[in-house]
Design an enzyme around this catalytic site. Structure first.
Site, PDB file in Angstrom:
ATOM      1  N   SER A 142       0.852  -1.196   0.000  1.00  0.00           N
ATOM      2  CA  SER A 142       0.000   0.000   0.000  1.00  0.00           C
ATOM      3  C   SER A 142       0.881   1.238   0.000  1.00  0.00           C
ATOM      4  CB  SER A 142      -0.872   0.026   1.252  1.00  0.00           C
ATOM      5  OG  SER A 142      -1.507   1.286   1.389  1.00  0.00           O
ATOM      6  N   TYR A 156      -1.923  -1.894  10.440  1.00  0.00           N
ATOM      7  CA  TYR A 156      -2.048  -1.992   8.972  1.00  0.00           C
ATOM      8  C   TYR A 156      -0.830  -1.380   8.293  1.00  0.00           C
ATOM      9  CZ  TYR A 156      -4.103  -1.500   4.303  1.00  0.00           C
ATOM     10  OH  TYR A 156      -4.337  -1.566   2.947  1.00  0.00           O
TER      11      TYR A 156
END
Ligand code: NAD
Length: 256
Positions: A142, A156
């Site tokens: 990401s 995350y």
């Protein structure tokens, strides 16, 4: 037909990027093994079959070794071999927060799926790619592996950093075996994973102001980048992190 005759395994194929990639890879000639925890993955397979493609659904939890082993062995059993491994399944937990407020349980679950899931996919997938004579691995990281946010999701963010460093090392280890390993780094997308949190115009605007293009990305746009990494078009690319992010990581001040 950029993936003619290739066999591709895609995790997280019931939704978002994984679903779009499964449909696109099949349109490009791949036989697709669609893996997901959710039985909705079957709908992706049915969509591929009704368009004339070949696909097989495996319901599996990527964080469990025996499931990861089974998804790879199913690919070889059903389609004979495995050449493309797209480790894409990931979670973003509603209670993932800063260091003070994130529980150990949320941390452990996030790392189990987002990091151990990629590791297990590679652990069982790489020998299959070796048996096939080479191939391409794409791990979904990401843009948050490159940037910090004051709207924290500490587990995350750290998990995606781990995916990047794991990808680099695997790329180096297997570079002379015809196996390429790259990380795909999407920016904020209009998928279930993000939109379930950004449920008011104010919350969405808090993010949009930072994106030069002024919009969220679509899963189909990320699938196109995955196709590039999966196909021979990226034959000299390994160990890379491909950012597909509407310019967010390039921006200091965005247009008015
Ligand atoms: P999504 O929630 O639409 O799809 C994720 C899929 O993964 C779901 O179908 C889910 O059932 C499946 N899944 C979750 N845990 C699993 C497990 N343990 N085993 C097997 N399958 C499991 O999300 P998405 O936006 O398509 O995200 C795909 C990947 O892209 C994730 O790794 C995510 O972190 C990453 N990503 C998303 C964004 C975004 O803004 N949406 C941005 C950057 C990176």
């Amino acid at each position: 037909m950029q993936l003619a005759d290739k066999v591709a395994l895609i995790t997280g194929a019931a939704s978002g990027i994984g679903r779009e990639a499964a449909l696109l890879f099949a349109r490009e000639g791949a036989r697709v093994v669609a893996v997901d925890l959710s039985e909705k993955g079957l709908e992706t397979v049915e969509a591929i079959r009704s368009a004339g493609g070949q696909a097989h659904f495996v319901q599996a939890d990527v964080s469990k070794a025996e499931d990861a082993q089974r998804m790879v062995s199913e690919a070889e059993r059903v389609f004979g071999r495995l050449e493309i491994l797209f480790n894409n399944a990931g979670i973003s937990h509603a209670e993932d927060d800063d260091a003070i407020h994130t529980s150990e349980a949320v941390w452990d679950l996030t790392f189990a799926v987002n990091v151990k899931g990629v590791f297990l996919g590679c652990k069982y997938g790489i020998p299959a790619l070796q048996r096939a004579g080479g191939g391409s691995i794409i791990n979904t990281a990401s843009f948050v592996a490159f940037m910090g946010a004051a709207t924290p999701q500490l587990a995350y963010t750290a998990s995606k950093g781990a995916v990047l460093s794991m990808t680099r090392e695997l790329a180096v280890i297997h570079a002379r075996q015809g196996i390429r390993v790259n990380a795909l780094c999407p920016g904020p997308l209009q998928t279930e994973l993000l939109m379930k949190y950004l449920d008011t115009p104010e919350k969405r605007q808090r993010r949009l102001v930072h994106i030069p293009m002024g919009r969220f990305g679509q899963a189909a746009e990320i699938a196109q980048a995955a196709l590039y990494l999966a196909s021979p078009a990226s034959s000299f690319m390994t160990g890379a992190a491909l950012l597909v992010d509407g310019g967010i990581t390039a921006a200091y001040v965005t247009p008015e």
